[in-house]
Design a protein around this motif. Sequence first.
Motif, short mmCIF file in Angstrom:
data_model
loop_
_atom_site.label_atom_id
_atom_site.label_comp_id
_atom_site.label_asym_id
_atom_site.label_seq_id
_atom_site.Cartn_x
_atom_site.Cartn_y
_atom_site.Cartn_z
N ASN A 76 -5.62 17.65 6.89
CA ASN A 76 -5.33 17.03 8.18
C ASN A 76 -4.94 18.15 9.12
OD1 ASN A 76 -4.40 15.64 10.39
ND2 ASN A 76 -3.21 14.16 9.24
N HIS A 77 -5.89 18.61 9.91
CA HIS A 77 -5.72 19.71 10.85
C HIS A 77 -5.25 20.97 10.12
CE1 HIS A 77 -6.54 17.11 14.27
NE2 HIS A 77 -5.82 16.20 13.62
N ASP A 78 -3.98 21.35 10.25
CA ASP A 78 -3.48 22.58 9.64
C ASP A 78 -2.68 22.33 8.36
OD1 ASP A 78 -1.30 21.35 10.83
OD2 ASP A 78 -0.56 23.16 11.82
N LEU A 79 -2.82 21.14 7.80
CA LEU A 79 -2.07 20.75 6.62
C LEU A 79 -3.03 20.48 5.47
CD1 LEU A 79 0.93 20.06 5.84
CD2 LEU A 79 0.30 17.68 6.23
N GLY A 80 -2.74 21.05 4.30
CA GLY A 80 -3.58 20.83 3.13
C GLY A 80 -2.79 20.24 1.99
N HIS A 81 -3.46 19.46 1.15
CA HIS A 81 -2.84 18.82 -0.02
C HIS A 81 -3.81 18.94 -1.17
CE1 HIS A 81 -2.45 15.35 -2.74
NE2 HIS A 81 -1.18 15.34 -2.43
N LEU A 82 -3.28 19.36 -2.34
CA LEU A 82 -4.12 19.42 -3.53
C LEU A 82 -3.28 19.04 -4.75
CD1 LEU A 82 -6.78 20.13 -4.98
CD2 LEU A 82 -5.98 22.50 -5.09
N ALA A 83 -3.72 18.02 -5.46
CA ALA A 83 -3.09 17.65 -6.73
C ALA A 83 -3.63 18.58 -7.81
CB ALA A 83 -3.39 16.19 -7.06
N TRP A 84 -2.80 18.88 -8.80
CA TRP A 84 -3.21 19.79 -9.87
C TRP A 84 -2.62 19.33 -11.21
CZ3 TRP A 84 1.22 21.60 -11.98
CH2 TRP A 84 2.33 21.75 -11.14
N ARG A 85 -3.15 19.95 -12.26
CA ARG A 85 -2.65 19.71 -13.60
C ARG A 85 -2.54 21.06 -14.31
NH1 ARG A 85 -7.91 17.95 -13.29
NH2 ARG A 85 -9.34 18.89 -14.76
N LEU A 86 -1.65 21.14 -15.28
CA LEU A 86 -1.45 22.37 -16.03
C LEU A 86 -1.33 22.02 -17.51
CD1 LEU A 86 -0.73 25.45 -16.19
CD2 LEU A 86 1.67 24.76 -15.92
N GLY A 87 -2.06 22.75 -18.32
CA GLY A 87 -1.99 22.55 -19.76
C GLY A 87 -3.02 23.41 -20.46
N PRO A 88 -3.10 23.29 -21.78
CA PRO A 88 -4.11 24.05 -22.52
C PRO A 88 -5.51 23.63 -22.06
CG PRO A 88 -2.47 23.09 -24.00
CD PRO A 88 -2.24 22.49 -22.66
N GLU A 89 -6.39 24.59 -21.95
CA GLU A 89 -7.75 24.31 -21.49
C GLU A 89 -8.41 23.28 -22.41
OE1 GLU A 89 -11.57 26.63 -19.63
OE2 GLU A 89 -10.00 27.77 -20.63
N GLY A 90 -8.99 22.25 -21.82
CA GLY A 90 -9.68 21.22 -22.57
C GLY A 90 -8.78 20.16 -23.18
N ALA A 91 -7.48 20.28 -22.97
CA ALA A 91 -6.53 19.31 -23.52
C ALA A 91 -5.86 18.55 -22.38
CB ALA A 91 -5.49 20.04 -24.36
N PRO A 92 -5.20 17.44 -22.69
CA PRO A 92 -4.48 16.71 -21.64
C PRO A 92 -3.41 17.61 -21.01
CG PRO A 92 -4.66 15.36 -23.60
CD PRO A 92 -5.13 16.73 -23.97
N PRO A 93 -3.14 17.41 -19.72
CA PRO A 93 -2.14 18.25 -19.04
C PRO A 93 -0.74 18.02 -19.58
CG PRO A 93 -2.83 16.47 -17.61
CD PRO A 93 -3.71 16.40 -18.83
N VAL A 94 0.06 19.06 -19.51
CA VAL A 94 1.46 19.00 -19.87
C VAL A 94 2.29 18.68 -18.62
CG1 VAL A 94 3.40 20.36 -20.75
CG2 VAL A 94 1.13 20.59 -21.78
N VAL A 95 1.82 19.18 -17.48
CA VAL A 95 2.50 19.00 -16.20
C VAL A 95 1.46 18.66 -15.14
CG1 VAL A 95 3.92 20.12 -14.42
CG2 VAL A 95 4.25 20.71 -16.82
N ARG A 96 1.84 17.78 -14.22
CA ARG A 96 1.02 17.48 -13.04
C ARG A 96 1.89 17.69 -11.81
NH1 ARG A 96 -3.72 14.30 -13.96
NH2 ARG A 96 -3.80 13.53 -16.08
N GLY A 97 1.23 18.04 -10.71
CA GLY A 97 1.97 18.22 -9.47
C GLY A 97 1.05 18.18 -8.28
N ILE A 98 1.65 18.42 -7.12
CA ILE A 98 0.88 18.52 -5.89
C ILE A 98 1.37 19.72 -5.10
CG2 ILE A 98 0.34 16.07 -5.71
CD1 ILE A 98 2.51 15.87 -3.55
N ASP A 99 0.45 20.34 -4.40
CA ASP A 99 0.77 21.41 -3.46
C ASP A 99 0.46 20.91 -2.06
OD1 ASP A 99 1.48 23.22 -5.44
OD2 ASP A 99 -0.53 24.10 -5.55
N VAL A 100 1.36 21.18 -1.15
CA VAL A 100 1.17 20.87 0.26
C VAL A 100 1.38 22.17 1.02
CG1 VAL A 100 1.96 19.53 2.24
CG2 VAL A 100 1.97 18.50 -0.03
N ALA A 101 0.43 22.54 1.87
CA ALA A 101 0.51 23.82 2.57
C ALA A 101 0.29 23.65 4.07
CB ALA A 101 -0.52 24.79 2.01
#
Length: 118
Positions: A76-101
């Motif tokens: 939205n104009h100068d604002l960005g949002h991206l959801a992400w996940r973190l975990g072992p490659e190919g496995a379910p995520p251990v942590v999920r989050g969002i980045d807003v910039a």
Amino acid sequence: MATVAELMRANLLEVFNERDDERRAKAIAATYAADVEFADPEGVATGHDELNAKAKGLLNQSPGFVFAPDGPVLVNHDLGHLAWRLGPEGAPPVVRGIDVALVKDGLITKLYTMLLPA
């Protein structure tokens, strides 16, 4: 000049997912303003060096884990949002989050990371 969407992807994949110190430092210089402020639940990091130390620390705490987008980049104009996940490659995520910039002049000036409930 990079778009907000390109910067959001670079933040996740070229900085916080990059284990090579030299490549990560180059990506930081190309992605963030010199006085960038990064805030997460643990505190605030200011500037390239503190941001680099934060990314390196997160990667060192999670060997074998990878960050991946968890949906599209939203802009939205100068604002960005991206959801992400973190975990072992190919496995379910251990942590999920969002980045807003907040972006100005083709660089991220402020970055907020929020963790999502498990």
